[in-house]
Design an enzyme around this catalytic site. Structure first.
Site, PDB file in Angstrom:
ATOM      1  N   HIS A   1       0.857  -1.188   0.000  1.00 19.74           N
ATOM      2  CA  HIS A   1       0.000   0.000   0.000  1.00 19.74           C
ATOM      3  C   HIS A   1       0.896   1.241   0.000  1.00 19.74           C
ATOM      4  O   HIS A   1       1.944   1.256   0.637  1.00 19.74           O
ATOM      5  CB  HIS A   1      -0.922  -0.006   1.226  1.00 19.74           C
ATOM      6  CG  HIS A   1      -1.980   1.045   1.134  1.00 19.74           C
ATOM      7  ND1 HIS A   1      -1.721   2.362   1.404  1.00 19.74           N
ATOM      8  CD2 HIS A   1      -3.277   0.978   0.744  1.00 19.74           C
ATOM      9  CE1 HIS A   1      -2.831   3.066   1.200  1.00 19.74           C
ATOM     10  NE2 HIS A   1      -3.787   2.245   0.795  1.00 19.74           N
TER      11      HIS A   1
ATOM     12  N   GLU B   1      -4.030   1.975  -7.422  1.00 20.14           N
ATOM     13  CA  GLU B   1      -4.456   3.084  -6.568  1.00 20.14           C
ATOM     14  C   GLU B   1      -3.567   4.301  -6.831  1.00 20.14           C
ATOM     15  O   GLU B   1      -2.467   4.407  -6.257  1.00 20.14           O
ATOM     16  CB  GLU B   1      -4.316   2.709  -5.093  1.00 20.14           C
ATOM     17  CG  GLU B   1      -5.108   1.506  -4.663  1.00 20.14           C
ATOM     18  CD  GLU B   1      -5.349   1.510  -3.150  1.00 20.14           C
ATOM     19  OE1 GLU B   1      -6.515   1.496  -2.761  1.00 20.14           O
ATOM     20  OE2 GLU B   1      -4.377   1.558  -2.386  1.00 20.14           O
TER      21      GLU B   1
HETATM   22  P1  PGA Z   1      -9.697   5.728   0.057  1.00 19.76           P
HETATM   23  O1  PGA Z   1      -8.472   4.710   0.359  1.00 19.76           O
HETATM   24  O2  PGA Z   1     -10.840   4.901  -0.471  1.00 19.76           O
HETATM   25  O3  PGA Z   1      -9.994   6.351   1.390  1.00 19.76           O
HETATM   26  O4  PGA Z   1      -9.205   6.705  -0.944  1.00 19.76           O
HETATM   27  C1  PGA Z   1      -8.186   3.638  -0.501  1.00 19.76           C
HETATM   28  C2  PGA Z   1      -6.942   2.940  -0.005  1.00 19.76           C
HETATM   29  O5  PGA Z   1      -6.044   3.611   0.505  1.00 19.76           O
HETATM   30  O6  PGA Z   1      -6.828   1.705  -0.103  1.00 19.76           O
END
Ligand code: PGA
Length: 255
Positions: free
Chosen positions: A99, A171
């Protein structure tokens, strides 16, 4: 086109105590109709301290358990680390690796992600590898280069059969927690490219993550490349999380 089973994973990050996670699970279970689990994998990734409680609370339901990180090693002198065999004791089936918050705050490297990915695979868990670019990299047109390097390095030495068992969460870092999600078309295009980078990934599930919420999820999930979401903020709200599960069901029904 191969049909991939949709996946909605809630990343609770460093939110929820043992007590409050119990309340949240009860709310989530009440909000998601049990038939949803026939069509969608729904995973909760609480903090390590809440894993045992959440595991008990979801026993016999369709909800599945995930962790937010894992050690590359099974046992040994690794103070502060939690291993795959330890996570398996709670019935943890998924684990988030790489992450962006772990990459930036804890110095996680692509080589580290690769070692963790292989440890998770060896244990039988499903790794959810998170990749993504910063805003500067995005604006500099470097998204594919950055994400490509992250994916290739993490999958170094991983067979096609194992790669297929993995989940990738694309992401964009600038979209995480910002309220500004990527456009469905751009996210789908990056994911389409990710699938070409490593043998087996064409059949792996790829999620979008970054400010995904009920208001934007329908358009994101309408993209055939996007198999679900890694949800941060909206996963802490049972009603919003249940809506996302429902939108994933609807999206597959129309594919
Ligand atoms: P968010 O986070 O939906 O709050 O943007 C997603 C993540 O960090 O996995």
């Amino acid at each position: 086109m191969t049909r991939r089973r949709p996946l909605i994973a809630g990343n609770w990050k460093m939110h929820q105590t043992v007590a409050s996670s119990g309340t949240l699970v009860v709310e989530i279970l009440a909000a998601i109709p049990p038939q949803a689990y026939d069509e969608v994998d729904v995973v909760l990734c609480p903090p390590f301290t809440a894993l045992a409680g959440v595991a008990l609370a979801i026993e016999g339901t369709g909800l599945q358990l995930g962790a937010q990180n894992v050690s590359a090693f099974d046992w040994g002198p690794y103070t502060g680390q939690i291993s795959a065999p330890m996570l398996l004791e709670f019935g943890t089936r998924y684990v988030i690796i790489g992450h962006s918050e772990v990459r930036t705050q804890c110095g996680e490297t692509d080589a580290g992600c690769s070692a963790k990915l292989r440890a998770a695979l060896q244990s039988g868990m499903t790794p959810i590898l998170a990749v993504g670019e910063t805003l500067a990299e995005h604006e500099g047109g470097l998204t594919r280069q950055i994400v490509g390097a992250q994916v290739r390095q993490a999958f170094e030495g991983v067979s096609a059969v194992d790669a297929e068992r993995c989940v990738i969460a694309y992401e964009p870092i600038w979209a995480i927690g910002s309220g500004r999600s990527d456009t469905p078309e751009d996210a789908a295009a990056v994911i389409a490219e990710i699938r070409t980078l490593v043998p087996g990934l064409d059949r792996a599930r790829c999620l979008y993550g970054g400010s995904m919420k009920p208001a934007n999820a329908e358009a994101l999930l309408a993209q055939p490349e996007i198999d679900g979401g890694l949800i941060g903020g909206a996963s802490l709200d049972a009603a919003a999380f249940a809506l996302l599960v429902n939108l994933a069901r609807k999206a597959i029904a129309t594919r």
